[in-house]
Structure formats: structure tokens, C-alpha cells
Scaffold this motif. Structure first.
Motif, PDB file in Angstrom:
ATOM      1  N   SER A   4     -31.223  -0.035  19.058  1.00 52.13           N
ATOM      2  CA  SER A   4     -31.253  -1.343  18.415  1.00 52.13           C
ATOM      3  C   SER A   4     -31.203  -2.462  19.446  1.00 52.13           C
ATOM      4  N   HIS A   5     -30.395  -2.288  20.517  1.00 50.37           N
ATOM      5  CA  HIS A   5     -30.339  -3.305  21.564  1.00 50.37           C
ATOM      6  C   HIS A   5     -31.692  -3.424  22.270  1.00 50.37           C
ATOM      7  N   LYS A   8     -34.090  -5.251  19.945  1.00 46.71           N
ATOM      8  CA  LYS A   8     -33.761  -6.676  19.894  1.00 46.71           C
ATOM      9  C   LYS A   8     -34.243  -7.389  21.145  1.00 46.71           C
ATOM     10  N   ARG A 156     -34.164 -15.382  18.496  1.00 42.34           N
ATOM     11  CA  ARG A 156     -32.798 -15.033  18.089  1.00 42.34           C
ATOM     12  C   ARG A 156     -32.707 -14.922  16.571  1.00 42.34           C
ATOM     13  N   SER A 159     -34.586 -11.791  15.429  1.00 41.80           N
ATOM     14  CA  SER A 159     -33.863 -10.573  15.801  1.00 41.80           C
ATOM     15  C   SER A 159     -32.669 -10.344  14.886  1.00 41.80           C
ATOM     16  N   LEU A 160     -31.963 -11.444  14.543  1.00 39.93           N
ATOM     17  CA  LEU A 160     -30.841 -11.301  13.619  1.00 39.93           C
ATOM     18  C   LEU A 160     -31.332 -10.949  12.220  1.00 39.93           C
ATOM     19  N   LYS A 161     -32.486 -11.524  11.832  1.00 46.84           N
ATOM     20  CA  LYS A 161     -33.017 -11.287  10.494  1.00 46.84           C
ATOM     21  C   LYS A 161     -33.554  -9.879  10.345  1.00 46.84           C
ATOM     22  N   ARG A 164     -30.551  -6.915  12.710  1.00 46.82           N
ATOM     23  CA  ARG A 164     -29.199  -6.715  12.186  1.00 46.82           C
ATOM     24  C   ARG A 164     -29.180  -5.785  10.980  1.00 46.82           C
ATOM     25  N   PRO A 165     -30.078  -5.953   9.958  1.00 48.13           N
ATOM     26  CA  PRO A 165     -30.057  -4.968   8.861  1.00 48.13           C
ATOM     27  C   PRO A 165     -30.337  -3.542   9.331  1.00 48.13           C
ATOM     28  N   HIS A 167     -29.592  -2.376  12.245  1.00 46.94           N
ATOM     29  CA  HIS A 167     -28.385  -1.948  12.957  1.00 46.94           C
ATOM     30  C   HIS A 167     -27.300  -1.525  11.964  1.00 46.94           C
ATOM     31  N   VAL A 168     -27.146  -2.282  10.886  1.00 48.01           N
ATOM     32  CA  VAL A 168     -26.142  -1.939   9.873  1.00 48.01           C
ATOM     33  C   VAL A 168     -26.502  -0.621   9.196  1.00 48.01           C
ATOM     34  N   ASN A 171     -25.702   2.216  11.553  1.00 47.30           N
ATOM     35  CA  ASN A 171     -24.262   2.514  11.615  1.00 47.30           C
ATOM     36  C   ASN A 171     -23.782   3.219  10.359  1.00 47.30           C
TER      37      ASN A 171
END
Length: 371
Positions: A4-5, A8, A156, A159-161, A164-165, A167-168, A171
Motif C-alpha cells: 500500500s505504501h 501510494k 495526496r 491517495s487518501l481517497k 486508504r480504503p 489499506h483498511v 488490514n
């Protein structure tokens, strides 16, 4: 975390680099357009002056001096400096030449009678682009910095939009414990990522259901087949090779074989994935189908059936038949009287038969015989 990193970082770098290249291309196009416009203005001035000189020559027969102070007439290409003459021979269509002092000349040939004259315009003092380019560089650099800042902010946000989903979801899947339900509904956006999460959740649920069926199948087959297998072993151990088996022995062998066949049929039906497919069914019709196909029940038992004809359920037809057949057979085998009552109370189907003993408290536990 590493994937994920990396995704991103790649997304942010791609957006910033694309914005940088696009801004540089637009700036180069802007400067190129300015130079083209400026050169065309000079060319039109020279062309206009050449036409004026040609018209005056046709009217008066005299060669006049150019009206613009930065223009001069030269009698042919041989009269021009050697560098200009050489460049003209290499590219006859060329109109822009160096003046030898860092400036620029725009030249055009004019046919006056039998002679060819060269109209030369020294436009060095009028080249605005060259003079103003150093003054524009700070502003261009500022615009470039602003574009890069906006591109970084956009990268940014995206990448968050987007990341992040993912990545969640990653996890959640990593932390998911086997045997528990994976719930992603609260974190899924309403887009392609949400569809991906729903697909992952559905596939994991299918895998867990398949694993549960496999576990139940292994557990049930080890228990249900043990009894008829033991009966077969005991009966076979008593048989003598020199003496034919009696009727009681044959009856036990047939019952054990039928029980094993029925058990294998039930367990294989439960183990198949098709057992999870549901369809709307009329409960009364399915019960009557099982009752009619049970010859023992119709031959020696008293039956009471009270189920509404318009009551429908959602179930797997094959598994429902297996369940009803199993309950009816148990009622006939273990009831103390040949009587069977089937009734529907609200949403509960009650199948009752008289028994001589109390039912165990843990009647729904595995490996517990239901009477």
C-alpha cells in the motif's frame, strides 16, 4: 503495508511528474507561440515594404529608399556578408539571418526590372521576446511552483481517497480470524473499491461455508457410518463359510447397507455447494411429496396434517426433502405408537409423535440421536 505504501508513493509521484511535464510543455508552447507571432510580424512588415518598393518601381522606374529606417536595400546576394550568402545557398527559403553582432536580420528578395535586390530589415531593436524572457523567468518559475504544489495536494487527496480504503480492507483481511464473519460494509465506499471489498467479503464467506461443510461432513461421516459398519463387521464375523445366513442375519445386513447408503446420500448432499442455493417453495406441497413417497407411513401409521396451502418458504428443495424424510423415518422407527402429527403454528413447523421416554436436554448437539 509495503504494497500500500508503494502504491501510494507511485500514485503521488506519477501525478506530480505528469503535472510538471504538462506545465513545462505548456510554457514551451507559449514561448514558441510568442516567437512565431513575433517573426510573422517582422515578415509581414518586410513583405509590405517590399511590395511598396516594387509598386513604386513599376510606376516611376526608380528604386526608392525604404521608408523604414531599420530597412536597407542591397543589390543582390553577392553584396551581403559572406556568412549570410553561404546560409542562403544552403537554405534558399530562409528569411531570418544573423546580423553578425548578435542581432537578427529579416531578408526578402525583390525583382526590380532585370536585377534582384535584397531588402534587409534589422529587427534586433524590436525583438520583445528575447528582451522580456529573463524578466518572465521568475514569474514562470512561480507558476511552476504553484502547479507543483497543487499537483502534490491533488496527489495526496487521491491517495487518501483511493489508497486508504484499500489499506483498511487489507488490514481487515489480515486481521480476520478463521471461522468468524468478515464485515466490510461499514468501510466500503460506493465505487469500484467498494465492489472489490464486497467481492472479497463474499468470496471469504463462501470459503468459510465450504470449510464448515467439509468439517461437518468429516465429523458426521465418521459418526454416522460407524454404527452400520460395526453391525456389518459383527454379522460377517458370525457367518460361517459352510452355513448359509439365516433371515435375521440377512435382514440386519440389508438394514445396515440401506442405512449406510442413506447416510452417504445425505452427507454428500450437504457437502455440495449447490445445497446453499435457495428457491421459493410451497411447504404443504413438499411435505405431501415426502409423505406420498413413504410407503411405510401410508401403510401402517395414522397421519394428521395441518399446514396452510399458501404458506411458502425459501429453502433448498433437495435438502428440505432429505430433512423431512429423515424426520418422518425417525418418527416411524422410534415412536411408541403409529401416529404422526404435522402442524404449522405461526412460523414454526411441528412434527410430533408419541414417545415412551423423555428427550435429552442437549437434543441439538452433534452426535445426539433425535427421538
Amino acid at each position: 503495508m509495503l504494497a500500500s505504501h508503494s502504491l501510494k508513493t507511485s500514485l503521488q509521484r506519477s501525478i506530480v511528474l505528469f503535472s510538471l511535464l504538462l506545465a513545462l510543455c505548456l510554457m514551451l508552447l507559449m514561448l514558441g507561440y510568442a516567437w512565431v507571432v513575433e517573426d510573422n510580424v517582422f515578415n509581414r512588415l518586410v513583405t509590405t515594404e517590399a511590395e511598396h518598393i516594387s509598386r513604386q518601381y513599376q510606376r516611376t522606374g526608380n528604386i526608392i529608399t525604404p521608408s523604414q529606417p531599420f530597412m536597407m536595400l542591397h543589390p543582390g546576394w553577392q553584396s551581403m556578408p559572406g556568412e549570410i550568402h553561404q546560409l542562403h545557398q544552403q537554405a534558399p527559403q530562409r528569411v531570418e539571418f544573423p546580423n553578425g553582432t548578435g542581432g537578427t536580420l529579416h531578408l526578402q528578395a525583390i525583382a526590380l526590372g532585370k536585377s534582384e535586390w535584397i531588402l534587409a530589415a534589422d529587427v534586433t531593436a524590436f525583438e520583445v521576446t528575447r528582451d522580456y524572457l529573463p524578466k518572465l523567468m521568475p514569474y514562470l518559475a512561480l507558476v511552476l511552483v504553484v502547479i507543483l504544489a497543487l499537483a502534490f495536494a491533488l496527489s495526496r487527496y487521491l491517495s487518501l481517497k483511493i489508497i486508504r480504503p484499500l489499506h483498511v480492507i487489507s488490514n481487515k483481511v489480515k486481521q480476520h480470524q478463521s471461522g468468524t464473519e468478515l464485515n466490510l460494509a461499514d468501510i466500503l465506499p460506493n465505487n469500484e473499491i467498494g465492489y472489490l471489498g464486497q467481492t472479497i467479503q463474499h468470496n471469504i464467506a463462501q470459503l468459510q461455508a465450504a470449510l464448515a461443510r467439509e468439517t461437518d461432513f468429516t465429523r458426521d461421516i465418521s459418526h454416522e457410518l460407524r454404527t452400520p459398519a460395526t453391525v456389518l463387521k459383527m454379522v460377517l464375523s458370525r457367518l460361517s463359510s459352510s452355513q448359509a445366513p439365516d433371515d435375521q442375519t440377512l435382514t440386519k445386513l440389508k438394514q445396515a447397507a440401506l442405512q449406510m447408503e442413506h447416510t452417504i446420500h445425505v452427507l454428500l448432499a450437504l457437502a455440495r455447494a449447490e445445497s446453499m442455493q435457495l428457491q421459493p417453495l410451497c411447504l404443504l406441497e413438499e411435505i405431501e411429496h415426502c409423505l406420498v413417497n413413504n410407503q411405510r407411513l401410508m401403510r401402517q401409521s395414522e397421519l394428521k396434517l395441518q399446514v396452510d396451502a399458501d404458506y411458502h418458504i425459501s429453502a433448498n428443495k433437495n435438502l428440505l426433502h432429505i430433512l423431512l424424510h429423515n424426520i418422518i423415518d425417525n418418527a416411524l422407527n422410534h415412536a411408541c405408537a403409529s401416529q404422526l402429527d404435522i402442524s404449522l403454528h405461526n412460523d414454526a413447523l411441528v412434527i410430533a409423535n408419541p414417545v415412551a421416554t423423555e428427550s435429552p436436554a442437549d437434543i441439538l448437539s452433534p452426535w445426539r440421536k433425535k427421538r
